[in-house]
Design a protein around this motif. Structure first.
Motif, mmCIF file in Angstrom:
data_model
loop_
_atom_site.group_PDB
_atom_site.id
_atom_site.type_symbol
_atom_site.label_atom_id
_atom_site.label_comp_id
_atom_site.label_asym_id
_atom_site.label_seq_id
_atom_site.Cartn_x
_atom_site.Cartn_y
_atom_site.Cartn_z
ATOM 1 N N LYS A 165 0.829 -1.204 0.000
ATOM 2 C CA LYS A 165 0.000 0.000 0.000
ATOM 3 C C LYS A 165 0.862 1.253 0.000
ATOM 4 C CE LYS A 165 -3.952 -2.128 2.257
ATOM 5 N NZ LYS A 165 -4.777 -2.188 3.470
ATOM 6 N N ARG A 166 1.950 1.221 0.745
ATOM 7 C CA ARG A 166 2.854 2.370 0.790
ATOM 8 C C ARG A 166 3.558 2.565 -0.550
ATOM 9 N NH1 ARG A 166 5.216 1.112 6.788
ATOM 10 N NH2 ARG A 166 3.354 1.794 7.906
ATOM 11 N N LYS A 209 2.299 1.818 -3.453
ATOM 12 C CA LYS A 209 1.308 2.432 -4.342
ATOM 13 C C LYS A 209 1.171 3.915 -4.042
ATOM 14 C CE LYS A 209 -3.422 2.149 -6.076
ATOM 15 N NZ LYS A 209 -3.332 3.489 -6.552
ATOM 16 N N ARG A 210 1.168 4.283 -2.772
ATOM 17 C CA ARG A 210 1.082 5.692 -2.384
ATOM 18 C C ARG A 210 2.290 6.465 -2.919
ATOM 19 N NH1 ARG A 210 1.173 6.380 3.584
ATOM 20 N NH2 ARG A 210 -0.349 4.713 3.435
ATOM 21 N N ASP A 263 1.784 6.910 -6.612
ATOM 22 C CA ASP A 263 0.770 7.934 -6.844
ATOM 23 C C ASP A 263 1.310 9.333 -6.555
ATOM 24 O OD1 ASP A 263 -1.079 6.014 -7.603
ATOM 25 O OD2 ASP A 263 -2.096 5.970 -5.655
ATOM 26 N N ASN A 264 2.078 9.466 -5.472
ATOM 27 C CA ASN A 264 2.659 10.770 -5.123
ATOM 28 C C ASN A 264 3.608 11.272 -6.206
ATOM 29 O OD1 ASN A 264 1.273 10.819 -2.720
ATOM 30 N ND2 ASN A 264 3.018 10.253 -1.460
ATOM 31 N N HIS A 322 4.794 9.858 2.488
ATOM 32 C CA HIS A 322 4.358 11.211 2.097
ATOM 33 C C HIS A 322 5.523 12.199 2.074
ATOM 34 C CE1 HIS A 322 4.232 11.195 6.508
ATOM 35 N NE2 HIS A 322 4.480 12.483 6.411
#
Length: 87
Positions: free
Chosen positions: A24-25, A27-28, A31-32, A85
Motif C-alpha cells: 500500500k505504501r 502504491k502511495r 501515486d505521489n 508522504h
C-alpha cells in the motif's frame, strides 16, 4: 503433511501483513510521484505486472529495496516505516 507451530503461523501472518502494508505504501509512493505502473516499472527495471503484485501485497522481494531507492531517489526505509508522504 507438515505441521507448523502456533509461533510459526503467527510469524507467517505478521510477515504477510507487513508485505500488504508495504504494498500500500509503494502504491502511495507511485501515486505521489504521478507515475503509472508502467512508468514505475520502467524505473525499477521490472515488468508492470510485478508492480501490480507488489502493490496488491501478493509478493515482495528483497531485491526491490535497492531498485526502489534508485527509482524514488530517497531511502526506502521511508517506504518500509511509513513516511512515504515525505518522499
Amino acid at each position: 503433511m507438515r505441521k507448523f507451530s502456533e509461533r510459526a503461523i503467527s510469524l507467517i501472518f505478521k510477515v504477510r501483513q507487513l508485505i500488504m502494508i508495504i504494498g500500500k505504501r509503494l502504491k502511495r509512493l507511485r501515486d505521489n510521484k504521478n507515475f503509472t505502473q508502467e512508468e514505475f516499472a520502467a524505473r525499477l527495471e521490472i515488468n508492470r505486472s510485478m508492480v501490480a503484485k507488489y502493490e496488491a501485497g501478493q509478493t515482495m522481494g528483497l531485491e526491490i529495496r535497492c531498485k526502489l531507492k534508485d527509482a524514488a531517489g530517497k531511502d526506502t526505509e521511508r517506504v518500509i516505516h511509513g513516511t512515504v508522504h515525505a518522499l
